[in-house]
Design a protein around this motif. Structure first.
Motif: not given
Length: 293
Positions: A19-20, A23, A26
């Motif tokens: 997830q990190t 992110e 992104q």
């Protein structure tokens, strides 16, 4: 008990790190978009995990250009499944269409259409399936207008709404200049294109057999200068591009050799340097692939 606790902790760390990483990617892509002249959007979703997705300007409206041909294809297969016609039925190839503004006639210009081979067949007949294939893989505008006349743009929009794509609007065929001048253009968002490609991947658009056939057509795509451009050749890519002045789009389902699948939609507008903008988008596509891999 300690063993299972340790396993759970390791899995939780893996998910958290993924997830990190997503992110960070992104933020990196957002920074690239802001540094590049023009306006851009991305919708990325890894179908193997709900936690891997990237959305930037994904609900912003863009001129659909030829990405609207995927919704048109979906409507053709839907109506064929309802036995309104057979995909093997033939249609007359013609070059005369009616403007949605006033019903006046207009014709397509050969030099502005990438499906040039179809013009020598005017007056002859081709199967609906052949015309849909030309519409997708060569992005034939002539084939598109013939097919839209068959299924009606209003029906395309109705089907898109039923799929949850609330902001794809197919109003007309290609080169209806009176409509264009009146501000009546086809539009889409990155999010909506992602939704319909995800539905195709899951066999939830028409039926599993029809959806598989549509993906087979998309995988024959001849225009591969955006999302697939920097990717390895061993990938299975089903995509549909779109381009007009200042605009270059691509929407795709990508499958890796190990079976991992992801959806990527890249949209652009207001680009003054098309080459620079396109180059940037191909690099973003490669970044997404490296992230998934």
């Amino acid at each position: 008990m300690k063993f299972f606790t340790a396993i759970f902790f390791i899995l939780a760390c893996i998910i958290c790190n993924a997830q990190t990483s997503t992110e960070k990617l992104q933020h990196q892509i957002d920074s690239i978009f802001k540094r590049t002249q023009g306006d851009f959007a991305i919708a990325f979703k890894d179908l193997s995990t709900e936690n891997h997705s990237i959305f930037i300007n994904h609900h912003e409206d863009f001129h659909a250009a030829s990405t609207m041909k995927t919704p048109v294809m979906i409507e053709v297969f839907k109506q064929a499944s309802e036995e309104k016609f057979s995909l093997q039925d033939s249609l007359l190839i013609k070059n005369e269409f009616k403007s949605i503004v006033d019903g006046s006639s207009y014709s397509m210009e050969l030099g502005r259409d990438s499906g040039e081979h179809l013009y020598v067949q005017i007056g002859q007949k081709r199967s609906i399936e052949d015309l849909v294939t030309d519409m997708i893989i060569y992005s034939s505008n002539l084939a598109t207008n013939i097919v839209i006349e068959l299924v009606d743009a209003k029906n395309v929009n109705k089907t898109m709404r039923n799929l949850g794509a609330l902001n794809i609007n197919v109003l007309r065929g290609v080169e209806d200049m009176k409509a264009y001048e009146a501000g009546l253009s086809n539009s889409t968002t990155a999010y909506d294109l992602m939704l319909i490609f995800e539905a195709l991947a899951n066999g939830n658009v028409v039926n599993p057999e029809a959806d598989k056939k549509m993906l087979e057509i998309l995988r024959q795509q001849k225009h591969n200068d955006l999302i697939p451009h920097l990717l390895p050749e061993d990938l299975n890519i089903a995509n549909k591009t779109g381009w007009i002045t200042g605009v270059h789009h691509d929407s795709a389902l990508i499958e890796l050799p190990d079976g991992t699948k992801y959806i990527l939609v890249l949209l652009s507008k207001n680009m003054k340097d098309m080459d620079a903008g396109t180059k940037m988008l191909t690099e973003v596509s490669k970044m997404i692939y490296d992230h998934v891999k």
